[in-house]
Write a protein that holds these residues in place. Structure first.
Motif, PDB file in Angstrom:
ATOM      1  N   GLU A  20     -14.530   1.138   0.489  1.00  0.00           N
ATOM      2  CA  GLU A  20     -13.678   0.122  -0.931  1.00  0.00           C
ATOM      3  C   GLU A  20     -12.626   1.983  -1.895  1.00  0.00           C
ATOM      4  OE1 GLU A  20     -16.565  -1.522  -2.993  1.00  0.00           O
ATOM      5  OE2 GLU A  20     -16.532  -2.685  -1.095  1.00  0.00           O
ATOM      6  N   SER A  31     -10.287  -6.149  -0.521  1.00  0.00           N
ATOM      7  CA  SER A  31      -8.577  -5.642  -1.506  1.00  0.00           C
ATOM      8  C   SER A  31      -7.766  -6.770  -1.615  1.00  0.00           C
ATOM      9  CB  SER A  31      -8.371  -5.371   0.056  1.00  0.00           C
ATOM     10  OG  SER A  31      -8.354  -6.310   1.057  1.00  0.00           O
ATOM     11  N   THR A  48       0.675  -1.512   0.098  1.00  0.00           N
ATOM     12  CA  THR A  48       0.154   0.024  -0.073  1.00  0.00           C
ATOM     13  C   THR A  48       0.837   1.578  -0.352  1.00  0.00           C
ATOM     14  OG1 THR A  48      -0.592   0.671   2.667  1.00  0.00           O
ATOM     15  CG2 THR A  48      -1.369  -1.339   1.231  1.00  0.00           C
ATOM     16  N   ILE A  50      -3.803   0.812  -2.534  1.00  0.00           N
ATOM     17  CA  ILE A  50      -3.531  -0.691  -3.465  1.00  0.00           C
ATOM     18  C   ILE A  50      -3.010  -0.656  -4.712  1.00  0.00           C
ATOM     19  CG2 ILE A  50      -4.038  -3.315  -4.249  1.00  0.00           C
ATOM     20  CD1 ILE A  50      -5.681  -3.145  -1.989  1.00  0.00           C
ATOM     21  N   TYR A  97       0.016  -8.561  -2.937  1.00  0.00           N
ATOM     22  CA  TYR A  97      -0.430  -7.854  -2.207  1.00  0.00           C
ATOM     23  C   TYR A  97      -0.343  -8.414  -0.719  1.00  0.00           C
ATOM     24  CZ  TYR A  97      -3.887  -4.832   0.337  1.00  0.00           C
ATOM     25  OH  TYR A  97      -4.360  -4.196   1.499  1.00  0.00           O
ATOM     26  N   GLN A  99      -9.379   1.765   0.095  1.00  0.00           N
ATOM     27  CA  GLN A  99      -8.951   0.946  -0.207  1.00  0.00           C
ATOM     28  C   GLN A  99      -7.997   0.716  -1.834  1.00  0.00           C
ATOM     29  OE1 GLN A  99     -10.321  -2.884   1.492  1.00  0.00           O
ATOM     30  NE2 GLN A  99     -11.908  -1.451   2.092  1.00  0.00           N
ATOM     31  N   SER A 100      -8.961   1.028  -2.873  1.00  0.00           N
ATOM     32  CA  SER A 100      -8.346   1.091  -4.336  1.00  0.00           C
ATOM     33  C   SER A 100      -7.202   2.123  -4.105  1.00  0.00           C
ATOM     34  CB  SER A 100      -9.885   1.236  -5.369  1.00  0.00           C
ATOM     35  OG  SER A 100      -9.500   1.432  -6.509  1.00  0.00           O
ATOM     36  N   ALA A 103      -1.594  -7.279   2.516  1.00  0.00           N
ATOM     37  CA  ALA A 103      -2.303  -6.225   4.177  1.00  0.00           C
ATOM     38  C   ALA A 103      -1.689  -4.909   5.304  1.00  0.00           C
ATOM     39  CB  ALA A 103      -3.261  -6.575   3.644  1.00  0.00           C
ATOM     40  N   ASP A 107      -8.655  -1.544   5.988  1.00  0.00           N
ATOM     41  CA  ASP A 107     -10.390  -2.829   6.138  1.00  0.00           C
ATOM     42  C   ASP A 107     -11.159  -2.089   6.432  1.00  0.00           C
ATOM     43  OD1 ASP A 107      -9.198  -2.981   8.987  1.00  0.00           O
ATOM     44  OD2 ASP A 107      -9.508  -4.074   8.999  1.00  0.00           O
TER      45      ASP A 107
END
Length: 257
Positions: free
Chosen positions: A142, A179, A130, A149, A168, A145-146, A170, A138
């Motif tokens: 979203e 994710s 990330t 990443i 990936y 998170q997008s 987390a 978490d």
């Protein structure tokens, strides 16, 4: 999988809750999953449509096993690259003929592209960790998170000269179904760990080595750090752990499901 903050004092407080997920080992392996190891049940997610219009499935199972089989171990290095510690880790890996997976923070990769290229040139693999190492991601949207990443994926790929991350991980194990699916749809295997050396706690090299020796039966994927603080203990522990593993007949590989 106990959450950890591999950059304590840089990223903030440790989040100590366990991630309530179920580990399923795939294929024939001697490794026994233990409570507290990173994992999740296999599920199939639908990625973008293929040219013929059919759904393209992606496997979002979190990887723990080693591609070297029952006597394989995976060395994973988080939070770098760092101009002080990453070169020392690379030197040790080269000395012992070990390939590892480097889970890089996007901003670090962007700041030190030459080190990213050195990692790739040495035959190691890249992992998206990330942009900002937010261990609470978490609980974020979203869209957030997008960004974390995909922006990190872009930063790492650009810094490497075009080599994309294969995995990936987390931050702190803060995976979500979204994710994992997003990463897998980009060709990045979600990556867990079985042995958290807790080197980020700076417990001393003896304690780090003892953790590996005590918990290696949990599974093959070992978690170390090359950034986020003073890492001389990690370097010294690796100097002892790598030959210890080789003497006991282990070989070094990369994570698989």
């Amino acid at each position: 999988m106990a959450r950890h903050d591999g950059r304590r004092g840089w990223y903030g407080k440790v989040i100590g809750a366990a991630l309530g997920v179920t580990l399923l080992a795939a294929g024939a392996s001697m490794w026994t999953a233990q409570a507290g190891s990173a994992g999740s049940a296999p599920r199939r997610a639908t990625a973008s449509a293929t040219p013929d219009g059919a759904a393209a499935p992606v496997d979002v199972t979190i990887a723990h096993a080693s591609d070297r089989g029952p006597r394989g171990v995976n060395i994973t290095i988080d939070d770098g690259p760092d101009p002080v510690w990453t070169p020392q880790v690379l030197d040790l890996l080269r000395e012992y003929g070990v390939k590892a997976t480097f889970c890089m923070v996007g901003t670090q990769a962007r700041a030190y592209p030459d080190l990213v290229k050195q990692v790739v040139a040495a035959g190691h693999r890249l992992c998206d960790h990330t942009v900002s190492h937010d261990t609470a991601m978490d609980r974020k949207s979203e869209a957030y998170q997008s960004r974390e990443i995909l922006d990190a994926e872009r930063m790492i790929t650009e810094a490497s000269g075009g080599v994309r991350p294969a995995y990936y991980r987390a931050p702190g194990g803060a995976f979500t179904p979204y994710s994992r699916e997003l990463a897998a749809s980009r060709g990045m295997r979600p990556l867990g760990w079985n042995v958290d050396t807790e080197d980020w706690e700076l417990p001393g090299a003896d304690a780090i080595v003892a953790t590996v020796e005590r918990e290696l039966s949990n599974g093959p994927t070992l978690l170390f750090h090359d950034a986020g603080g003073e890492r001389s203990q990690t370097v010294e522990a690796l100097r002892r752990v790598l030959p210890w593993l080789k003497e006991r007949g282990y070989s070094f590989g990369f994570p698989v499901r």
